[in-house]
Write an enzyme that holds these catalytic residues in place. Structure first.
Site, mmCIF file in Angstrom:
data_model
loop_
_atom_site.group_PDB
_atom_site.id
_atom_site.type_symbol
_atom_site.label_atom_id
_atom_site.label_comp_id
_atom_site.label_asym_id
_atom_site.label_seq_id
_atom_site.Cartn_x
_atom_site.Cartn_y
_atom_site.Cartn_z
ATOM 1 N N PRO A 1 5.904 -23.527 21.685
ATOM 2 C CA PRO A 1 4.964 -22.458 22.007
ATOM 3 C C PRO A 1 5.471 -21.435 23.005
ATOM 4 O O PRO A 1 4.878 -20.372 23.152
ATOM 5 C CB PRO A 1 3.777 -23.223 22.599
ATOM 6 C CG PRO A 1 4.409 -24.427 23.228
ATOM 7 C CD PRO A 1 5.528 -24.809 22.295
ATOM 8 N N ASP B 1 13.637 -15.463 16.907
ATOM 9 C CA ASP B 1 12.417 -14.666 16.835
ATOM 10 C C ASP B 1 12.233 -13.835 18.099
ATOM 11 O O ASP B 1 12.743 -14.182 19.176
ATOM 12 C CB ASP B 1 11.198 -15.572 16.670
ATOM 13 C CG ASP B 1 11.012 -16.061 15.243
ATOM 14 O OD1 ASP B 1 11.761 -15.614 14.357
ATOM 15 O OD2 ASP B 1 10.129 -16.906 15.018
ATOM 16 N N LYS C 1 9.851 -10.696 14.230
ATOM 17 C CA LYS C 1 8.846 -9.720 13.812
ATOM 18 C C LYS C 1 7.782 -9.611 14.899
ATOM 19 O O LYS C 1 7.340 -10.610 15.446
ATOM 20 C CB LYS C 1 8.190 -10.144 12.491
ATOM 21 C CG LYS C 1 9.152 -10.202 11.311
ATOM 22 C CD LYS C 1 8.410 -10.667 10.073
ATOM 23 C CE LYS C 1 9.293 -10.579 8.845
ATOM 24 N NZ LYS C 1 10.459 -11.458 8.949
ATOM 25 N N THR D 1 3.665 -26.697 17.681
ATOM 26 C CA THR D 1 3.005 -25.482 17.221
ATOM 27 C C THR D 1 1.907 -25.045 18.194
ATOM 28 O O THR D 1 1.404 -25.838 18.995
ATOM 29 C CB THR D 1 2.433 -25.688 15.809
ATOM 30 O OG1 THR D 1 1.947 -24.436 15.313
ATOM 31 C CG2 THR D 1 1.306 -26.698 15.804
ATOM 32 N N MET E 1 -2.247 -15.445 14.973
ATOM 33 C CA MET E 1 -2.112 -13.992 14.756
ATOM 34 C C MET E 1 -3.463 -13.363 14.422
ATOM 35 O O MET E 1 -3.548 -12.478 13.569
ATOM 36 C CB MET E 1 -1.086 -13.720 13.640
ATOM 37 C CG MET E 1 0.297 -14.269 13.939
ATOM 38 S SD MET E 1 1.405 -14.260 12.515
ATOM 39 C CE MET E 1 0.789 -15.696 11.589
#
Length: 264
Positions: free
Chosen positions: A12, A35, A56, A120, A169
């Site tokens: 995380p 990332d 991204k 996660t 998101m």
């Protein structure tokens, strides 16, 4: 002969939440494609690697996925046999990380690879909040979702029926998400918790009702530069309230089935 590729979950945010296996592989890596959300101190775990940013970010210039795939294949082919190329992905590679597209590209090129899981955001956020995603008598099901596109009515209903619901998101669509869930039958007073930048020094969180979220109560609270997770469900109420619900559930179970007896 090519290098072996490892798709590694960075977790995380905090560098010490990466797995031991992931950290050991980073230390040996020749190339790391990472990332945008990977923390700088995480990259310090790969002191000898060439670092290639490929992440991204919503609303910002980003690498197209097909170009990331090509960079990954090219990096592996450019290294000698026995070397390591790492694709470092935030959270866990297999959840909302487009890992399948990268694995397909590697397979098509005949490049050997492995996947190293990571912590996660849903699990890390629950741990940070000290709230369990599942709770006896309160929450028996968990749905992990994203709203990158408008969901159909059946999909929304399935999410509304979940005891605990975590959106990845979901910051920019938070009011729409909340309104959809209310219209699908979710109690407007259901707790909704937003956790930003989980496990980093920038972490913060706030709890509102689902109705308040739908009304835009957090529009000025969000920091759009930070990643966030949205957690919705009764399991996120104050612990004193939850204790009463859990105790009532235990009593109902005892009356129906009798007390649990365990042999020593």
């Amino acid at each position: 002969m090519t290098a072996k590729v490892y798709l590694i979950g960075a977790g995380p945010g905090a560098a010490d939440l990466i797995t031991v296996r992931g950290a050991r592989l980073l230390a040996r890596a020749a190339v790391v494609l990472h990332d945008a959300l990977v923390e700088p101190d995480m990259l310090e775990l790969a002191p000898d690697a060439r670092l290639i940013p490929v992440g991204k970010r919503c609303g910002k210039h980003s690498s197209a996925q097909h170009f990331i795939n090509k960079q990954l294949v090219d990096a592996a082919k450019a290294q000698a046999d026995g070397q390591i190329v790492v694709r470092l992905k935030g959270g866990d590679p297999m959840l909302f990380g487009r890992a399948d597209e990268e694995m397909r590209a590697l397979e098509a090129a005949g490049i050997d690879y492995d996947v190293v899981p990571g912590v996660t955001a849903s699990l890390a956020s629950a741990a940070s909040l000290k709230r369990s995603l599942t709770l006896r008598g309160v929450a028996r099901s968990v749905v992990l979702a994203t709203r990158s596109r408008a969901a159909d009515s059946d999909d929304i209903q399935r999410r509304a029926d979940a005891d605990s619901l975590v959106y990845y998101m979901g910051r920019d669509q938070a009011p729409e998400i909340a309104l959809e869930l209310i219209e699908a039958g979710r109690d407007p007073e259901t707790p909704a918790v937003v956790v930003e930048a989980c496990s980093t020094p920038r972490e913060r969180s706030v709890t509102v009702s689902l109705q308040a979220l739908a009304d835009g109560a957090l529009s000025d609270w969000f920091d759009k530069a930070q990643p966030c997770a949205l957690l919705i469900g009764e399991a996120f109420r104050p612990r004193s309230t939850l204790a009463g619900q859990s105790a009532a559930s235990d009593l109902d179970a005892a009356l129906e089935h009798g007390p649990d007896v365990h042999a020593a």
